[in-house]
Write a protein that holds these residues in place. Structure first.
Motif, mmCIF file in Angstrom:
data_model
loop_
_atom_site.group_PDB
_atom_site.id
_atom_site.type_symbol
_atom_site.label_atom_id
_atom_site.label_comp_id
_atom_site.label_asym_id
_atom_site.label_seq_id
_atom_site.Cartn_x
_atom_site.Cartn_y
_atom_site.Cartn_z
ATOM 1 N N GLU A 98 -0.593 2.784 5.663
ATOM 2 C CA GLU A 98 -0.499 3.089 4.451
ATOM 3 C C GLU A 98 -0.677 4.933 4.542
ATOM 4 O OE1 GLU A 98 -1.894 2.349 0.690
ATOM 5 O OE2 GLU A 98 -1.718 0.409 1.833
ATOM 6 N N LEU A 99 -1.593 5.939 5.856
ATOM 7 C CA LEU A 99 -2.370 6.596 6.303
ATOM 8 C C LEU A 99 -0.877 7.597 7.092
ATOM 9 C CD1 LEU A 99 -5.647 6.026 6.945
ATOM 10 C CD2 LEU A 99 -4.783 6.304 4.633
ATOM 11 N N ASN A 157 1.232 10.581 5.441
ATOM 12 C CA ASN A 157 0.467 12.414 5.226
ATOM 13 C C ASN A 157 0.197 12.905 6.617
ATOM 14 O OD1 ASN A 157 0.856 12.935 2.535
ATOM 15 N ND2 ASN A 157 -0.903 10.910 2.125
ATOM 16 N N SER A 170 -0.420 11.865 -4.047
ATOM 17 C CA SER A 170 -0.023 11.181 -2.369
ATOM 18 C C SER A 170 -0.882 11.708 -1.051
ATOM 19 C CB SER A 170 1.338 12.924 -2.360
ATOM 20 O OG SER A 170 1.177 13.445 -2.870
ATOM 21 N N SER A 175 -3.921 11.341 1.207
ATOM 22 C CA SER A 175 -4.684 10.239 1.708
ATOM 23 C C SER A 175 -6.409 10.154 2.731
ATOM 24 C CB SER A 175 -3.829 9.151 2.502
ATOM 25 O OG SER A 175 -3.484 9.722 3.546
ATOM 26 N N MET A 225 -12.549 11.201 -2.599
ATOM 27 C CA MET A 225 -11.658 10.741 -2.001
ATOM 28 C C MET A 225 -9.949 10.315 -3.347
ATOM 29 S SD MET A 225 -11.086 10.951 1.191
ATOM 30 C CE MET A 225 -11.982 11.783 2.753
ATOM 31 N N SER A 254 -6.982 -0.029 -5.029
ATOM 32 C CA SER A 254 -6.193 0.588 -4.527
ATOM 33 C C SER A 254 -6.734 1.686 -4.150
ATOM 34 C CB SER A 254 -4.249 0.806 -5.000
ATOM 35 O OG SER A 254 -4.843 1.197 -6.334
ATOM 36 N N CYS A 255 -7.126 2.283 -4.910
ATOM 37 C CA CYS A 255 -8.612 4.280 -4.573
ATOM 38 C C CYS A 255 -9.010 4.234 -3.373
ATOM 39 C CB CYS A 255 -9.756 4.170 -5.749
ATOM 40 S SG CYS A 255 -8.444 3.494 -7.782
ATOM 41 N N TYR A 256 -8.803 5.178 -2.716
ATOM 42 C CA TYR A 256 -9.408 5.252 -1.681
ATOM 43 C C TYR A 256 -10.742 5.305 -1.054
ATOM 44 C CZ TYR A 256 -4.713 5.726 0.689
ATOM 45 O OH TYR A 256 -3.440 5.520 1.562
#
Length: 257
Positions: free
Chosen positions: A69-70, A73, A120, A122, A155, A165-167
């Motif tokens: 997912e990273l 970015n 968006s 990360s 973050m 889903s939160c970093y």
């Protein structure tokens, strides 16, 4: 906070209480600092940090469940931060069962608040690799954050009620998080509590005192006081004004104000 002094005190206490530090902790604070920073006095560029572990891309993608997912970015790992171009670098120094790590930077150095508010955004691959190392490679039982404040709690993710889903939740995972935090900053300590599940340990701030003026500013202050007393004297008043203007220019006040 005297970070290295505080860490040194904690390491000494851990050793006295029977924790395995490998019998290799430095003899003093300076030695501890040098074990992590090759050049602790560097002022014009980053000091060279000790690399404790090199995490290959295959290992990183296997151990970090959100690595894919990273890419949106930061592109494909290893990316451009905390890497030698091949591996992801974990900075710090291990002493037996204790790892002294250097938390990676935000990644958005010009606009760090973008991480907190942009949907968006990360963490970068190097940041994710650091916490992946702590949980899955070093297999830490507990995490101690030293100093106000770090990057983990800022973050991207929800402001309250973290989800999977939160970093901050993804990064800290199941690690107990103890956080040495300044007693005069309860607002950001609250962020650390609610977004990274921190149990904060308060430390007092240094006593404040009047720093006063220095060098040219002190001289300028005295000249202004003299002018206030002698401004009605046409000869001396005019001379002091010229000196005040010249001294102000030496202090760059004509450019700063």
């Amino acid at each position: 906070l005297d970070v290295f002094g505080s860490i040194f005190s904690v390491l000494q206490k851990l050793e006295r209480e029977g924790y395995d530090l490998g019998g290799v902790i430095p003899e003093d604070i300076e030695g501890l600092q040098k074990s992590v920073l090759d050049d602790p006095e560097a002022s014009f560029s980053m000091a060279d940090l000790n690399v404790e572990y090199r995490m290959g891309v295959e290992e990183y993608e296997r151990l970090c469940p959100f690595a894919e997912e990273l890419r949106e970015n930061w592109g494909a790992p290893p990316g451009g931060l905390n890497t030698d171009g091949r591996d992801l670098l974990i900075y710090g120094k291990r002493f037996g069962n204790v790892f002294l790590g250097v938390q990676p930077t935000f990644g958005y150095e010009g606009d760090p608040m973008r991480l907190l508010f942009a949907k968006s955004a990360s963490p970068h691959h190097g940041f994710a690799a650091f916490y992946t190392y702590l949980e899955h490679v070093f297999k830490a039982d507990c995490l101690l954050h030293f100093g106000t404040h770090g990057s983990l709690e800022f973050m991207p993710g929800k402001q309250v009620g973290m989800s999977g889903s939160c970093y901050p939740d993804r990064l800290i995972s199941v690690l107990p998080n103890l956080y040495y935090y300044a007693a005069n900053n309860p607002s950001e300590a609250t962020i650390a509590k609610r977004r990274s599940y921190a149990s904060t340990i308060s430390y007092l701030t240094p006593p404040a005192e009047n720093a006063g003026l220095y060098k040219g500013l002190q001289e300028l202050s005295e000249l202004v006081k003299s002018y206030q007393q002698l401004r009605e004297n046409e000869q001396r008043g005019a001379t002091i004004v010229n000196t005040i203007v010249a001294t102000a220019r030496q202090c760059n006040l004509d450019k700063d104000i």
